[in-house]
Write a protein that holds these residues in place. Structure first.
Motif, PDB file in Angstrom:
ATOM      1  N   ARG A 175      45.229  51.862  39.314  1.00  0.00           N
ATOM      2  CA  ARG A 175      44.527  50.795  38.581  1.00  0.00           C
ATOM      3  C   ARG A 175      44.587  49.222  39.167  1.00  0.00           C
ATOM      4  NH1 ARG A 175      47.188  53.260  34.435  1.00  0.00           N
ATOM      5  NH2 ARG A 175      45.755  54.723  33.254  1.00  0.00           N
ATOM      6  N   ILE A 176      43.605  48.628  39.173  1.00  0.00           N
ATOM      7  CA  ILE A 176      43.798  47.108  39.510  1.00  0.00           C
ATOM      8  C   ILE A 176      43.258  46.398  38.415  1.00  0.00           C
ATOM      9  CG2 ILE A 176      43.123  45.204  41.047  1.00  0.00           C
ATOM     10  CD1 ILE A 176      42.600  47.155  43.192  1.00  0.00           C
ATOM     11  N   LEU A 177      44.388  45.426  37.710  1.00  0.00           N
ATOM     12  CA  LEU A 177      43.830  44.543  36.735  1.00  0.00           C
ATOM     13  C   LEU A 177      43.643  43.211  37.054  1.00  0.00           C
ATOM     14  CD1 LEU A 177      46.149  47.049  35.603  1.00  0.00           C
ATOM     15  CD2 LEU A 177      45.524  45.851  33.457  1.00  0.00           C
ATOM     16  N   ARG A 178      42.679  42.629  36.732  1.00  0.00           N
ATOM     17  CA  ARG A 178      42.434  41.127  36.870  1.00  0.00           C
ATOM     18  C   ARG A 178      42.172  40.417  35.531  1.00  0.00           C
ATOM     19  NH1 ARG A 178      38.148  40.588  41.439  1.00  0.00           N
ATOM     20  NH2 ARG A 178      39.967  41.160  42.751  1.00  0.00           N
ATOM     21  N   ASN A 179      42.996  39.434  35.398  1.00  0.00           N
ATOM     22  CA  ASN A 179      42.862  38.852  34.096  1.00  0.00           C
ATOM     23  C   ASN A 179      42.989  39.882  32.791  1.00  0.00           C
ATOM     24  OD1 ASN A 179      42.465  36.161  35.282  1.00  0.00           O
ATOM     25  ND2 ASN A 179      40.188  36.541  35.663  1.00  0.00           N
ATOM     26  N   ASN A 180      43.966  40.709  32.982  1.00  0.00           N
ATOM     27  CA  ASN A 180      44.025  41.815  32.104  1.00  0.00           C
ATOM     28  C   ASN A 180      43.301  42.845  31.908  1.00  0.00           C
ATOM     29  OD1 ASN A 180      46.921  40.776  31.275  1.00  0.00           O
ATOM     30  ND2 ASN A 180      45.787  39.233  30.053  1.00  0.00           N
ATOM     31  N   GLU A 181      42.075  42.691  32.619  1.00  0.00           N
ATOM     32  CA  GLU A 181      41.131  43.730  32.537  1.00  0.00           C
ATOM     33  C   GLU A 181      41.007  44.653  33.758  1.00  0.00           C
ATOM     34  OE1 GLU A 181      37.461  41.983  31.838  1.00  0.00           O
ATOM     35  OE2 GLU A 181      37.781  41.059  29.823  1.00  0.00           O
ATOM     36  N   VAL A 182      40.718  45.997  33.607  1.00  0.00           N
ATOM     37  CA  VAL A 182      40.846  46.868  34.667  1.00  0.00           C
ATOM     38  C   VAL A 182      39.325  46.550  35.282  1.00  0.00           C
ATOM     39  CG1 VAL A 182      40.700  49.378  35.197  1.00  0.00           C
ATOM     40  CG2 VAL A 182      42.173  48.627  33.349  1.00  0.00           C
ATOM     41  N   ILE A 183      39.876  46.453  36.924  1.00  0.00           N
ATOM     42  CA  ILE A 183      38.406  46.071  37.653  1.00  0.00           C
ATOM     43  C   ILE A 183      38.282  47.392  38.298  1.00  0.00           C
ATOM     44  CG2 ILE A 183      38.579  43.708  37.404  1.00  0.00           C
ATOM     45  CD1 ILE A 183      39.388  43.748  40.492  1.00  0.00           C
ATOM     46  N   TRP A 184      39.158  48.206  38.641  1.00  0.00           N
ATOM     47  CA  TRP A 184      38.828  49.388  39.497  1.00  0.00           C
ATOM     48  C   TRP A 184      40.022  50.337  38.850  1.00  0.00           C
ATOM     49  CZ3 TRP A 184      42.778  51.909  42.599  1.00  0.00           C
ATOM     50  CH2 TRP A 184      41.898  52.963  43.465  1.00  0.00           C
ATOM     51  N   ASP A 242      46.106  39.603  40.862  1.00  0.00           N
ATOM     52  CA  ASP A 242      45.838  40.813  40.436  1.00  0.00           C
ATOM     53  C   ASP A 242      47.175  41.470  40.131  1.00  0.00           C
ATOM     54  OD1 ASP A 242      43.128  40.375  40.580  1.00  0.00           O
ATOM     55  OD2 ASP A 242      42.781  41.559  42.207  1.00  0.00           O
ATOM     56  N   THR A 243      47.023  42.670  39.325  1.00  0.00           N
ATOM     57  CA  THR A 243      48.222  43.546  38.866  1.00  0.00           C
ATOM     58  C   THR A 243      47.904  44.859  39.600  1.00  0.00           C
ATOM     59  OG1 THR A 243      49.200  42.059  37.186  1.00  0.00           O
ATOM     60  CG2 THR A 243      49.832  44.514  37.391  1.00  0.00           C
ATOM     61  N   LEU A 244      48.688  45.489  40.206  1.00  0.00           N
ATOM     62  CA  LEU A 244      48.606  46.884  40.558  1.00  0.00           C
ATOM     63  C   LEU A 244      49.416  47.969  39.896  1.00  0.00           C
ATOM     64  CD1 LEU A 244      48.905  46.235  44.569  1.00  0.00           C
ATOM     65  CD2 LEU A 244      46.641  46.255  43.179  1.00  0.00           C
ATOM     66  N   GLU A 245      48.818  48.873  39.369  1.00  0.00           N
ATOM     67  CA  GLU A 245      49.372  49.805  38.271  1.00  0.00           C
ATOM     68  C   GLU A 245      49.243  51.149  38.875  1.00  0.00           C
ATOM     69  OE1 GLU A 245      49.368  49.445  34.059  1.00  0.00           O
ATOM     70  OE2 GLU A 245      48.129  51.094  34.343  1.00  0.00           O
ATOM     71  N   ILE A 246      50.281  52.102  39.143  1.00  0.00           N
ATOM     72  CA  ILE A 246      50.125  53.148  39.291  1.00  0.00           C
ATOM     73  C   ILE A 246      51.081  54.182  38.500  1.00  0.00           C
ATOM     74  CG2 ILE A 246      51.293  54.896  41.298  1.00  0.00           C
ATOM     75  CD1 ILE A 246      50.947  52.703  43.276  1.00  0.00           C
ATOM     76  N   ASN A 306      52.967  45.993  39.350  1.00  0.00           N
ATOM     77  CA  ASN A 306      53.266  44.705  40.251  1.00  0.00           C
ATOM     78  C   ASN A 306      52.338  43.665  40.551  1.00  0.00           C
ATOM     79  OD1 ASN A 306      54.954  47.311  41.595  1.00  0.00           O
ATOM     80  ND2 ASN A 306      56.310  45.222  41.772  1.00  0.00           N
ATOM     81  N   PRO A 307      52.623  42.684  40.307  1.00  0.00           N
ATOM     82  CA  PRO A 307      51.496  41.339  40.504  1.00  0.00           C
ATOM     83  C   PRO A 307      51.504  41.280  42.049  1.00  0.00           C
ATOM     84  CG  PRO A 307      53.361  40.461  39.726  1.00  0.00           C
ATOM     85  CD  PRO A 307      53.887  41.823  39.598  1.00  0.00           C
ATOM     86  N   VAL A 308      50.491  40.643  42.499  1.00  0.00           N
ATOM     87  CA  VAL A 308      50.079  40.518  43.800  1.00  0.00           C
ATOM     88  C   VAL A 308      49.854  38.684  44.123  1.00  0.00           C
ATOM     89  CG1 VAL A 308      48.605  40.521  45.920  1.00  0.00           C
ATOM     90  CG2 VAL A 308      48.827  42.549  44.326  1.00  0.00           C
ATOM     91  N   SER A 309      50.689  38.363  44.937  1.00  0.00           N
ATOM     92  CA  SER A 309      50.487  36.948  45.433  1.00  0.00           C
ATOM     93  C   SER A 309      50.547  36.844  46.943  1.00  0.00           C
ATOM     94  CB  SER A 309      52.050  36.058  44.784  1.00  0.00           C
ATOM     95  OG  SER A 309      52.928  36.702  45.428  1.00  0.00           O
ATOM     96  N   ARG A 310      50.622  35.516  47.464  1.00  0.00           N
ATOM     97  CA  ARG A 310      50.504  35.347  48.723  1.00  0.00           C
ATOM     98  C   ARG A 310      51.631  34.259  49.083  1.00  0.00           C
ATOM     99  NH1 ARG A 310      46.403  36.367  52.736  1.00  0.00           N
ATOM    100  NH2 ARG A 310      46.501  35.115  54.304  1.00  0.00           N
TER     101      ARG A 310
END
Length: 323
Positions: free
Chosen positions: A228-237, A293-297, A308-312
């Motif tokens: 899953r990908i979460l953006r602002n605590n909502e699943v976008i994919w 975004d947060t990546l969830e497996i 894990n969140p994602v940053s740059r």
């Protein structure tokens, strides 16, 4: 049986929903070394130590107190590597990345995939075909559950690859000992890879997360999870992923052989995190991961979810200084 470890030291043993601290155990690495020296398996070593206080493992994970379930005390002696095109269905996304309108015949990706289908599960006494192989880095790029997966400033993309990893400690005589298996996020730059297949090595030089727990014992034949990908605590994919040998074109033993056949990877005391590939990518669905975004497996057979969140990273231009 599952093992995890705390960032400030300490090992957690869990069976079913009950988790305990392992007495007098500073790290999973130290327990594995003890097991090798004593000629015991991990369960027997933990039984010898005994169990201490009960803990709330989910609360520890939510508080960001869990580390990677095993680390080497010297990151330079820990290697993160993996294989690709190992799962049934894994070739379609990769093939699409490397196919142009002018391509004729099969891409190298599809050829490699077919080689695995035909020769990745050898019979007794036989050697199977070798898989695609890649290097991610040393223990310096191993990211704990809950911590950020940081793309370098020059990255063109940073997105997930939900995988299963085997965790190995090399014994004094060069024998690889498998501690168990863990969920892994083989974070990669798929835009860079798509430019040219020869950029694959560049695209893999990124951090990777694994854990939070080690599944001690054999890997289930059929693993069913969700990415899953979460953006602002909502699943976008969100999409299911499959692993285990029933869903793979290679056996685990064949992938292990083709990694550890190199003497370089059998140095006593070294730790290896070897990822076995995937068939599920958000990138293949034209989804682009954004900073924050947060990546969830998640795969229940493999323990707690890996998030894990994602940053740059900030811009950094290295300058070489002559001596």
């Amino acid at each position: 049986m599952y093992l995890s470890q705390l960032k400030r030291g300490g090992v957690i043993w869990r069976e079913a929903e009950i988790a305990y601290r392992v007495n007098d155990a500073e790290s999973s690495y130290a327990l594995a070394q003890e097991a090798i020296t004593a000629g015991l398996d991990m369960r027997s070593v933990i039984k010898r130590h005994g169990l201490g206080e009960m803990v709330d493992l989910r609360a520890l994970a939510a508080d960001g107190r869990l580390d990677c379930p095993v680390r080497h005390p010297d990151p330079a002696h820990m290697f993160l590597t993996g294989t690709g095109l190992t799962h049934l269905g894994s070739a379609s996304a990769r093939d699409a990345m490397h196919t142009s309108e002018n391509s004729e015949g099969l891409t190298d990706s599809m050829k490699m995939f077919r080689m695995g289908v035909e020769g990745g599960k050898p019979g007794p006494g036989e050697t199977g075909v070798q898989p695609e192989w890649f290097y991610k880095g040393t223990g310096a790029v191993a990211v704990a559950p809950g911590d950020a997966l940081v793309s370098p400033d020059f990255a063109l993309d940073g997105s997930e690859e939900p995988e299963i990893a085997g965790l190995y400690l090399i014994g004094p005589d060069g024998t690889p000992f498998r501690l168990g298996f863990a969920l892994a996020n083989e974070f990669s730059d798929h835009v860079t890879e798509r430019i040219n297949y020869l950029y694959l090595a560049h695209s893999k030089l990124r951090p990777a997360a694994f854990g939070p727990e080690i599944l001690v014992g054999e890997l289930p034949q059929d693993i069913r999870g969700r990415s899953r990908i979460l953006r602002n605590n909502e699943v976008i994919w969100e999409k299911p992923f499959l692993s285990g040998e029933e869903n793979m074109s290679h056996t685990i033993s064949n992938l292990e052989y083709h990694h550890f056949k190199y003497g370089l990877f059998r140095e006593p005391g070294d730790l290896h995190v070897h990822m076995f590939g995937t068939a599920t990518l958000s990138f293949a669905d034209d989804v682009r991961v954004e900073q924050g975004d947060t990546l969830e497996i998640e795969a229940p057979q493999m323990g707690l979810p890996l998030r894990n969140p994602v940053s740059r990273a900030e811009l950094h231009i290295p300058e070489v200084q002559p001596l």
